[in-house]
Design a protein around this motif. Structure first.
Motif, PDB file in Angstrom:
ATOM      1  N   MET A 280       0.878  -1.165   0.000  1.00  0.00           N
ATOM      2  CA  MET A 280       0.000   0.000   0.000  1.00  0.00           C
ATOM      3  C   MET A 280       0.916   1.217   0.000  1.00  0.00           C
ATOM      4  N   THR A 281       0.632   2.181  -0.856  1.00  0.00           N
ATOM      5  CA  THR A 281       1.561   3.289  -1.050  1.00  0.00           C
ATOM      6  C   THR A 281       0.867   4.636  -1.009  1.00  0.00           C
ATOM      7  N   VAL A 282       1.525   5.611  -0.377  1.00  0.00           N
ATOM      8  CA  VAL A 282       1.103   7.010  -0.468  1.00  0.00           C
ATOM      9  C   VAL A 282       2.331   7.847  -0.801  1.00  0.00           C
ATOM     10  N   ARG A 283       2.107   8.864  -1.608  1.00  0.00           N
ATOM     11  CA  ARG A 283       3.163   9.809  -1.969  1.00  0.00           C
ATOM     12  C   ARG A 283       2.790  11.152  -1.353  1.00  0.00           C
ATOM     13  N   LEU A 284       3.734  11.732  -0.632  1.00  0.00           N
ATOM     14  CA  LEU A 284       3.486  12.985   0.070  1.00  0.00           C
ATOM     15  C   LEU A 284       4.500  14.030  -0.369  1.00  0.00           C
ATOM     16  N   HIS A 285       4.043  15.247  -0.518  1.00  0.00           N
ATOM     17  CA  HIS A 285       4.942  16.346  -0.887  1.00  0.00           C
ATOM     18  C   HIS A 285       5.415  17.005   0.415  1.00  0.00           C
TER      19      HIS A 285
END
Length: 129
Positions: A5-10
């Motif tokens: 499960m992946t999230v990309r955060l700035h």
């Protein structure tokens, strides 16, 4: 088959690591192990890479339930969560606990994996707020 499960955060890496720790704690996970892959590869091989941290997260009641269902499942514990830099972003990835059901083929693990997956999803989703 996706196993994560992946999230990309700035956000900066260091800030994200602390947010991930807090989000996991909120869902009942403690951090048993921490591997700084970047530092290890630099020290042992002289290689350089982006910030890359592996957190070995454990929810003791879930781990106990899983081990009661299948003692060998310890090979797949704890739930690994990776925090890694990707340019100006930070990526957070967690192993999908449903994988342990697929690997073990033990249906008694399904409710445990479902609970763990739900908690990890909540933790990752909370990082967007």
């Amino acid at each position: 088959m996706s196993y994560g499960m992946t999230v990309r955060l700035h956000r900066p890496f260091a800030d994200t690591v602390e947010e991930v720790r807090a989000a996991l704690k909120e869902q009942g996970f403690g951090i048993l192990t921490e591997i700084d892959v970047r530092a290890t590869l630099h020290e042992k091989l002289g290689e350089t890479m982006e910030d890359y941290l592996i957190l070995g997260a454990c929810n003791p009641p879930l781990a106990h339930r899983a081990l009661e269902a299948d003692r060998q499942i310890g090979l797949l514990l704890p739930c690994n969560v990776v925090v890694r830099a990707d340019g100006d972003d930070t990526i957070v990835e967690a192993m999908d606990p449903e994988v342990m059901v697929t690997v073990s083929k033990n249906p008694d693990l399904e409710p445990v994996a479902g609970d763990a997956a739900g908690r990890l999803t909540k933790a990752l989703d909370s990082l967007h707020s």
